[in-house]
Design a protein around this motif. Structure first.
Motif, mmCIF file in Angstrom:
data_model
loop_
_atom_site.group_PDB
_atom_site.id
_atom_site.type_symbol
_atom_site.label_atom_id
_atom_site.label_comp_id
_atom_site.label_asym_id
_atom_site.label_seq_id
_atom_site.Cartn_x
_atom_site.Cartn_y
_atom_site.Cartn_z
ATOM 1 N N PHE A 20 0.814 -1.212 0.000
ATOM 2 C CA PHE A 20 0.000 0.000 0.000
ATOM 3 C C PHE A 20 0.852 1.269 0.000
ATOM 4 N N VAL A 21 2.065 1.190 0.547
ATOM 5 C CA VAL A 21 2.942 2.354 0.594
ATOM 6 C C VAL A 21 3.878 2.401 -0.599
ATOM 7 N N LEU A 22 4.492 1.252 -0.922
ATOM 8 C CA LEU A 22 5.559 1.228 -1.927
ATOM 9 C C LEU A 22 5.042 1.380 -3.348
ATOM 10 N N VAL A 23 3.937 0.709 -3.682
ATOM 11 C CA VAL A 23 3.455 0.740 -5.064
ATOM 12 C C VAL A 23 3.082 2.152 -5.514
ATOM 13 N N PRO A 24 2.277 2.909 -4.747
ATOM 14 C CA PRO A 24 1.993 4.287 -5.199
ATOM 15 C C PRO A 24 3.250 5.145 -5.333
ATOM 16 N N LEU A 25 4.206 4.969 -4.415
ATOM 17 C CA LEU A 25 5.443 5.739 -4.519
ATOM 18 C C LEU A 25 6.238 5.354 -5.754
ATOM 19 N N ALA A 26 6.304 4.043 -6.028
ATOM 20 C CA ALA A 26 7.050 3.583 -7.209
ATOM 21 C C ALA A 26 6.409 4.103 -8.491
ATOM 22 N N ILE A 27 5.087 4.083 -8.549
ATOM 23 C CA ILE A 27 4.396 4.581 -9.742
ATOM 24 C C ILE A 27 4.621 6.086 -9.909
ATOM 25 N N HIS A 28 4.592 6.808 -8.802
ATOM 26 C CA HIS A 28 4.718 8.267 -8.879
ATOM 27 C C HIS A 28 6.131 8.699 -9.295
ATOM 28 N N TYR A 29 7.148 8.058 -8.720
ATOM 29 C CA TYR A 29 8.512 8.529 -8.944
ATOM 30 C C TYR A 29 9.255 7.768 -10.051
ATOM 31 N N LEU A 30 8.911 6.494 -10.264
ATOM 32 C CA LEU A 30 9.642 5.698 -11.244
ATOM 33 C C LEU A 30 8.810 5.332 -12.471
ATOM 34 N N GLY A 31 7.507 5.194 -12.280
ATOM 35 C CA GLY A 31 6.657 4.770 -13.389
ATOM 36 C C GLY A 31 6.113 3.374 -13.162
ATOM 37 N N TRP A 32 4.973 3.118 -13.810
ATOM 38 C CA TRP A 32 4.272 1.834 -13.644
ATOM 39 C C TRP A 32 5.151 0.639 -13.969
ATOM 40 N N GLN A 33 5.994 0.747 -14.975
ATOM 41 C CA GLN A 33 6.778 -0.382 -15.448
ATOM 42 C C GLN A 33 7.842 -0.844 -14.451
ATOM 43 N N LEU A 73 -9.310 -6.437 2.718
ATOM 44 C CA LEU A 73 -8.177 -5.593 2.318
ATOM 45 C C LEU A 73 -8.124 -5.425 0.801
ATOM 46 N N LEU A 74 -8.673 -6.395 0.068
ATOM 47 C CA LEU A 74 -8.755 -6.267 -1.381
ATOM 48 C C LEU A 74 -9.928 -5.389 -1.810
ATOM 49 N N TRP A 75 -11.020 -5.415 -1.047
ATOM 50 C CA TRP A 75 -12.263 -4.768 -1.457
ATOM 51 C C TRP A 75 -12.428 -3.364 -0.900
ATOM 52 N N LEU A 76 -11.850 -3.078 0.258
ATOM 53 C CA LEU A 76 -12.094 -1.805 0.925
ATOM 54 C C LEU A 76 -11.686 -0.573 0.111
ATOM 55 N N PRO A 77 -10.550 -0.579 -0.621
ATOM 56 C CA PRO A 77 -10.236 0.630 -1.388
ATOM 57 C C PRO A 77 -11.358 1.051 -2.335
ATOM 58 N N GLN A 78 -11.901 0.059 -3.057
ATOM 59 C CA GLN A 78 -13.006 0.369 -3.961
ATOM 60 C C GLN A 78 -14.242 0.811 -3.170
ATOM 61 N N MET A 138 -14.178 8.987 -2.157
ATOM 62 C CA MET A 138 -12.773 9.280 -1.881
ATOM 63 C C MET A 138 -11.944 9.120 -3.146
ATOM 64 N N ASN A 139 -10.792 9.763 -3.164
ATOM 65 C CA ASN A 139 -9.842 9.474 -4.231
ATOM 66 C C ASN A 139 -9.033 8.235 -3.844
ATOM 67 N N ALA A 140 -8.255 7.728 -4.766
ATOM 68 C CA ALA A 140 -7.553 6.460 -4.557
ATOM 69 C C ALA A 140 -6.569 6.530 -3.399
ATOM 70 N N ALA A 147 -5.139 4.866 2.159
ATOM 71 C CA ALA A 147 -4.701 5.207 3.512
ATOM 72 C C ALA A 147 -5.648 4.618 4.555
ATOM 73 N N PHE A 148 -6.951 4.714 4.330
ATOM 74 C CA PHE A 148 -7.908 4.144 5.281
ATOM 75 C C PHE A 148 -7.792 2.615 5.318
ATOM 76 N N THR A 149 -7.604 2.004 4.164
ATOM 77 C CA THR A 149 -7.453 0.552 4.128
ATOM 78 C C THR A 149 -6.162 0.123 4.810
ATOM 79 N N LEU A 150 -5.101 0.903 4.626
ATOM 80 C CA LEU A 150 -3.830 0.609 5.275
ATOM 81 C C LEU A 150 -3.966 0.620 6.790
ATOM 82 N N PHE A 151 -4.761 1.536 7.314
ATOM 83 C CA PHE A 151 -5.010 1.585 8.755
ATOM 84 C C PHE A 151 -5.665 0.288 9.226
#
Length: 442
Positions: free
Chosen positions: A158-171, A235-240, A248-250, A255-259
């Motif tokens: 939940f923390v690493l993937v958004p950061l990786a996408i933002h700074y490095l890219g999806w690939q 944990l799979l369903w709560l974000p949606q 909410m935005n993604a 963040a709420f699901t991570l809690f």
């Protein structure tokens, strides 16, 4: 087949036991983060591929399905040969799938890789077999509870993937995870101690027929289906859910699901301590009561009532705002963390020498909850159009668990009373000849 009385296993030296537990927990956290990778990626994939709720549920369920199905055979194998060695090979096998992730662009391709990622879910069964071999029965709840904190590995995702996408890219998500998994594998292979010699006693391994014919194992599996399977599904369903129900935005939904995920995972060690002190069955029963009360309120859909008064209509809005909803989800997550630890404490009380096979069977059924429930959630939402349908389904599952546990407890109490009555009658029969014996001669 079963061992009712807890059997104290010979312990290795404390430093080696603690080192084994630490490295096993780290390895499990890494594997769990891969197993739940689609929990974060799925939202983006749903938008990119225009998936329906049912298709989205199937995508989330793909890695959970393969991980659930393979837990049983891997667990039975871990009762025969080194679980540590199998675990090392398992971590190496999933690295190529992570490297292939940037090359996939179709729904079918993501499903295939999801099934491949699912191999990481086997790590729990292997870790339970490995960790349980180092600790005596009186410490199994705490040891397995601490090991279960590895569930917090999903927080890495939940923390690493958004950061990786933002700074490095999806690939770069797949290669970054592959590098991390390789580092963890090397650390575990080099520094984790081999199982103690007494980890594999000269006892026959339970067969699939023996496992499937034991009603007690099925009961434990049903309990774990809720405490772990529904945790995995949520944990799979709560974000949606947060995005749909509360606009909410993604990032906020994550963040709420991570809690929810972090708190539920971290209290598992405390749940193990409670199970050691008060008994796994008592902890499970308390957990079920807490969850069913929370699910009662969560299941009620947002409702508008119009009361036709004498002079004017009165409109009532019934529903949970985001903070009350999050509080109830938090309570359920904490209770499930306690329940996951207590179930495995009870399993070890009955099957101390077969934690691989029995633990694998229970873990497989529990993980199937994480596979089947998201699909059922999607079907319910598509068919009924009620957003709280997922909690209605969980309420029904939990009600079945509580009914099963109630009758099992009643049967156990009856057997105890019957056994006590037989012992009393036996002692009474032995005493009769002496009561009627002639007095000694003077």
């Amino acid at each position: 087949m079963a061992h009712r009385a807890p059997t104290t296993l010979a312990q290795a030296t404390l430093p080696e036991a603690n080192r084994a537990l630490l490295l096993a927990t780290l390895a499990f956290a890494a594997c769990f983060s891969v197993w739940t990778l689609y929990a974060v990626m799925g939202i983006t994939l749903q938008q990119q591929l225009s998936l329906s709720a049912t298709e989205y549920g199937i995508l989330l369920a793909a890695p959970i399905l393969s991980g659930a199905v393979l837990r049983l055979p891997f667990g039975m194998l871990a009762d025969r040969i080194s679980s540590r060695r199998i675990w090392i090979y398992q971590m190496l096998i999933i690295i190529p799938a992570l490297l292939l992730l940037p090359l996939v662009s179709s729904y079918g391709g993501y499903l295939f890789l999801g099934l491949w990622f699912g191999l990481s879910g086997v790590s729990f069964t292997l870790g339970v077999r490995y960790v349980s071999s180092w600790f005596a029965s009186s410490r199994q709840g705490r040891a397995l509870g601490l090991f279960g904190v590895g569930n917090a590995g999903v927080a890495i995702t939940f923390v690493l993937v958004p950061l990786a996408i933002h700074y490095l890219g999806w690939q770069w998500v797949g290669p970054l995870y592959a590098a991390g998994m390789l580092i963890i594998t090397i650390l575990f292979a080099v520094f984790s101690p081999a199982e103690p010699a007494q980890a594999y006693p000269e006892t026959s391994s339970l067969s699939l027929r023996q496992l499937a014919s034991d009603a007690r194992i099925w009961r434990f599996s049903l309990y774990y289906y809720f405490v772990f399977g529904s945790f995995l599904a949520l944990l799979l369903w709560l974000p949606q859910y947060y995005m749909q129900a509360y606009a909410m935005n993604a990032s906020h939904a994550m963040a709420f699901t991570l809690f929810f995920v972090a708190t539920s995972s971290m209290v598992r060690a405390l749940g193990g301590w409670f199970a050691d002190r008060y008994g796994g069955r008592a902890v499970n029963w308390s957990v079920f009561w807490v969850c069913i009360i929370c699910l009662f309120f969560l299941s009620y859909p947002p409702t508008t009532l119009i009361i036709h008064g004498m002079e004017k209509n009165v409109q009532l809005e019934i529903g949970l705002n985001v903070w009350w909803f999050t509080l109830l989800i938090f309570v359920i997550g904490v209770a499930q963390g306690f329940g996951r630890a207590s179930v495995y404490k009870v399993i070890h009380d009955y099957y101390p020498h077969h934690m691989g096979s029995t633990g694998g069977f229970v873990a497989a059924i529990g993980a199937l909850g994480g596979c089947t429930l998201p699909i059922v959630f999607g079907l319910a939402q598509d068919a009924l159009g009620i957003i709280t349908g997922c909690f209605m389904i969980l309420y029904g599952v939990l009600a079945l668990c509580m009914i099963t546990m109630f009758f099992a407890n009643q049967a156990a109490q009856y057997q105890q009373k019957l056994a006590q009555a037989r012992r009393d009658n036996f002692l009474l029969d032995d005493a009769i000849p002496f009561e009627h014996e002639d007095p000694p001669c003077k």
